[in-house]
Design a protein around this motif. Structure first.
Motif, PDB file in Angstrom:
ATOM      1  N   ARG A   1       0.844  -1.191   0.000  1.00 66.32           N
ATOM      2  CA  ARG A   1       0.000   0.000   0.000  1.00 66.32           C
ATOM      3  C   ARG A   1       0.889   1.254   0.000  1.00 66.32           C
ATOM      4  O   ARG A   1       1.776   1.395   0.839  1.00 66.32           O
ATOM      5  N   VAL A   2       0.628   2.138  -0.944  1.00 68.28           N
ATOM      6  CA  VAL A   2       1.425   3.353  -1.085  1.00 68.28           C
ATOM      7  C   VAL A   2       0.491   4.524  -1.384  1.00 68.28           C
ATOM      8  O   VAL A   2      -0.697   4.335  -1.661  1.00 68.28           O
ATOM      9  N   ARG A   3       1.044   5.730  -1.352  1.00 68.79           N
ATOM     10  CA  ARG A   3       0.295   6.904  -1.787  1.00 68.79           C
ATOM     11  C   ARG A   3       1.239   7.793  -2.594  1.00 68.79           C
ATOM     12  O   ARG A   3       2.449   7.792  -2.378  1.00 68.79           O
ATOM     13  N   ARG A   4       0.653   8.528  -3.525  1.00 64.86           N
ATOM     14  CA  ARG A   4       1.421   9.473  -4.337  1.00 64.86           C
ATOM     15  C   ARG A   4       0.961  10.890  -3.993  1.00 64.86           C
ATOM     16  O   ARG A   4      -0.246  11.172  -3.985  1.00 64.86           O
ATOM     17  N   GLU A   5       1.919  11.758  -3.680  1.00 64.58           N
ATOM     18  CA  GLU A   5       1.582  13.142  -3.365  1.00 64.58           C
ATOM     19  C   GLU A   5       1.553  13.974  -4.655  1.00 64.58           C
ATOM     20  O   GLU A   5       1.929  13.503  -5.727  1.00 64.58           O
ATOM     21  N   ASP A  28       3.407  16.225  -5.785  1.00 57.46           N
ATOM     22  CA  ASP A  28       4.691  16.432  -6.460  1.00 57.46           C
ATOM     23  C   ASP A  28       5.181  15.180  -7.179  1.00 57.46           C
ATOM     24  O   ASP A  28       6.269  15.173  -7.754  1.00 57.46           O
ATOM     25  N   GLY A  29       4.378  14.105  -7.148  1.00 54.57           N
ATOM     26  CA  GLY A  29       4.741  12.876  -7.839  1.00 54.57           C
ATOM     27  C   GLY A  29       5.528  11.896  -7.010  1.00 54.57           C
ATOM     28  O   GLY A  29       5.787  10.765  -7.459  1.00 54.57           O
ATOM     29  N   LEU A  30       5.941  12.265  -5.802  1.00 58.30           N
ATOM     30  CA  LEU A  30       6.719  11.376  -4.950  1.00 58.30           C
ATOM     31  C   LEU A  30       5.811  10.354  -4.275  1.00 58.30           C
ATOM     32  O   LEU A  30       4.691  10.663  -3.852  1.00 58.30           O
ATOM     33  N   LEU A  31       6.316   9.114  -4.170  1.00 61.08           N
ATOM     34  CA  LEU A  31       5.571   8.014  -3.569  1.00 61.08           C
ATOM     35  C   LEU A  31       6.010   7.791  -2.128  1.00 61.08           C
ATOM     36  O   LEU A  31       7.185   8.001  -1.787  1.00 61.08           O
ATOM     37  N   TYR A  32       5.073   7.313  -1.310  1.00 60.00           N
ATOM     38  CA  TYR A  32       5.347   7.026   0.100  1.00 60.00           C
ATOM     39  C   TYR A  32       4.767   5.655   0.449  1.00 60.00           C
ATOM     40  O   TYR A  32       3.628   5.354   0.091  1.00 60.00           O
ATOM     41  N   PHE A  33       5.556   4.852   1.141  1.00 64.73           N
ATOM     42  CA  PHE A  33       5.122   3.517   1.537  1.00 64.73           C
ATOM     43  C   PHE A  33       4.169   3.615   2.725  1.00 64.73           C
ATOM     44  O   PHE A  33       4.426   4.346   3.681  1.00 64.73           O
ATOM     45  N   VAL A  34       3.060   2.866   2.676  1.00 67.94           N
ATOM     46  CA  VAL A  34       2.068   2.873   3.751  1.00 67.94           C
ATOM     47  C   VAL A  34       2.128   1.586   4.563  1.00 67.94           C
ATOM     48  O   VAL A  34       2.152   1.618   5.794  1.00 67.94           O
ATOM     49  N   GLY A  35       2.155   0.436   3.900  1.00 69.90           N
ATOM     50  CA  GLY A  35       2.200  -0.833   4.626  1.00 69.90           C
ATOM     51  C   GLY A  35       2.083  -2.011   3.681  1.00 69.90           C
ATOM     52  O   GLY A  35       1.867  -1.849   2.474  1.00 69.90           O
ATOM     53  N   ARG A  36       2.223  -3.206   4.253  1.00 71.21           N
ATOM     54  CA  ARG A  36       2.152  -4.437   3.465  1.00 71.21           C
ATOM     55  C   ARG A  36       0.829  -5.132   3.719  1.00 71.21           C
ATOM     56  O   ARG A  36       0.364  -5.222   4.840  1.00 71.21           O
TER      57      ARG A  36
END
Length: 504
Positions: free
Chosen positions: A389-393, A395-403
């Protein structure tokens, strides 16, 4: 000059064509092999392999880092064979499973490891050859010239643990590994005078890529099996290392030892995958290696690597996964199957030519993970639905949320809870067992084992039995006993409740 981004895949054995003939390519303990030496030995080893197995046969290796384990991926590729590297940390039971599952026809390993195998551990018709005897056997073989294999041909099977059951084999083509090497060499800015210290296991895609991207750029690789973090520091000083790749637990260890100037002076870049770096660790590494660029990365064996964070953004966005690497299309897909909006959580889906060919002889699990790309995909075709699970802000950068799955990621290794549980149950000392990942600042997650004892339970006997049957990175660091294991309303063992008991 850094390598150009060439999207045309070639047979994997062509990776060593770019380096200057007399330039160093492989720095071993006793000698340094030039690119011409590498080409000659790959040719001879490939010629010998063809006398042992037919095209498409699986050739397994089970040995520490050295000349043979570094050359086998290219020699097998040249001979039209499929390389199956086995992590040298694994023990007999795990190695036997990989040999049987892959149907390997040839096993090359250190004599001490081969001697641990029992009769019946080798698949029918499989021949075992001691690494120490290999060059005597291959010395008279006819060298095999550069191959012209279809880049889409299968070239390797890398075994990685799933969320349940035994490790599964990820099928990689020549093109998968070739384009991975080109992509990484390009965005890291590797050059012909670079020296990479290869400390990661060569059975991992991240570990193999240490070799491939460096050789594609014409640089040199120094393989190292280290016992203590200080061994890494000494090797960096001894070889003038410019590139160092590691996983977070190792970076943590390396950050706690002294780094003299002669060990850091030549360092140009640090890379990380296998888990996220913490903000304090990022700051420490930036202080230890002020002139080196830091590349946080995210990947999965099924698609090699998906994202990297540009070093210029590390200080301002230290927790980001970055953006897609060259040749990767990374999407964030919501529950409705559509692209998630900025700031919204979704599943990371990876499409493009880095996507593997599926799981070896496992159509069911292949269908679960390798599915049609979302309709918005540019590449289309088959994509890897990661389960992460991830999210994109904005500015195009991705962030990890969880498995999404229950995998335990410890010291850079993906570990199946079920494999640990089965090993515990096989001792006969426990009636039930549940393995969980307990958050740990150094390991990422430490393995916790909850058990309901059998009548003749003995904790020390259980620990000894697990030590004998499981590799070190799969050993439980904590153990809890229950008279009655926690269960959910459906009567199943409640992993979440057990994990909370370990954390509290």
């Amino acid at each position: 000059m850094p390598v150009a981004l060439d999207p045309r895949p070639r047979p994997l054995d062509h990776l060593i064509d770019r380096g200057n003939a007399s330039a160093p390519a492989l720095i071993l303990r006793s000698e340094t092999l030039s690119y011409q030496d590498l080409r000659n030995r790959v040719a001879r080893l490939a010629g010998w392999l063809l006398t042992q197995a037919g095209k498409g046969a699986r050739v397994a290796s089970w040995a520490a880092k050295g000349e043979v384990t570094c050359l086998l991926p290219l020699a097998c590729a040249r001979a039209g064979l499929v390389h199956v590297p086995i992590n040298p940390l694994l023990k007999r039971l795990q190695a036997a499973h990989i040999l049987a599952d892959s149907g390997s026809d040839l096993l090359i390993g250190t004599r001490s490891r081969l001697e641990t195998l029992n009769q019946g551990d080798l698949p029918p018709g499989c021949t075992a050859v001691a690494e120490q005897d290999l060059w005597d056997l291959a010395g008279e073989a006819t060298p095999l010239g550069r191959s012209e294999h279809d880049p889409n041909d299968l070239a390797a099977i890398l075994y990685t643990s799933g969320s349940t059951g035994q490790p599964k084999g990820v099928m990689l083509s020549h093109a998968n590994m070739w384009l991975g090497a080109v992509s990484v060499a390009h965005y890291l800015g590797l050059e012909m005078d670079d020296i990479t210290l290869a400390v990661l296991p060569l059975s991992f895609d991240y570990g193999q890529n240490q070799l491939f991207c460096t050789w594609y750029a014409g640089g040199a690789v120094a393989p190292l099996d280290y016992l203590m973090p200080r061994d890494v520091v000494k090797a960096c000083a001894r070889h003038g290392v410019t590139t160092l790749a590691a996983v977070p637990p190792l970076w943590m260890q390396l950050s706690e030892v002294e780094w003299p100037l002669d060990a850091t002076r030549a360092m140009r870049r640090l890379t990380n995958s296998g888990g996220a770096l913490t903000e304090p660790l990022v700051r420490t590494l930036r202080g230890l290696f002020p002139a080196a660029r830091l590349f946080p990365m995210y990947g999965l064996t099924e698609a090699f690597r998906s994202t990297y964070l540009d070093p210029s953004l590390v200080d301002s966005h230290p927790t980001s996964m970055g953006r897609a690497i060259p040749f990767a299309e990374v999407m964030v897909i919501g529950e409705d199957g559509e692209e998630a909006s900025n700031g919204e959580e979704g599943e990371l889906v990876h499409a493009g030519p880095l996507v593997a060919q599926g799981y070896w002889r496992d159509a069911e699990r292949t269908a679960q993970r390798f599915r049609a790309a979302p309709r918005t995909s540019t590449y289309g075709g088959t994509a890897v639905w990661s389960g992460d699970r991830v999210r994109r802000e904005a500015d195009g950068l991705l962030y990890f949320v969880g498995r999404r799955d229950a995998m335990i990621k410890t010291a850079g290794n993906r570990v199946s809870p079920q494999e640990i549980e089965e090993a515990a149950l096989a001792t006969g000392l426990v009636a039930e067992a549940v393995a969980v990942g307990v958050p740990d600042t150094k390991l990422g997650h430490a393995i916790g084992l909850a058990v309901r004892p059998a009548a003749d339970f003995d904790e020390e006997m259980l620990k000894k039995a697990l030590t004998a049957s499981l590799p070190n990175f799969m050993q439980p660091r904590q153990m809890r006993r229950y008279d009655s294991m926690p269960r959910n309303p459906n009567g199943k063992l409640d992993r979440n409740a057990i994990l909370l008991d370990f954390i509290q």
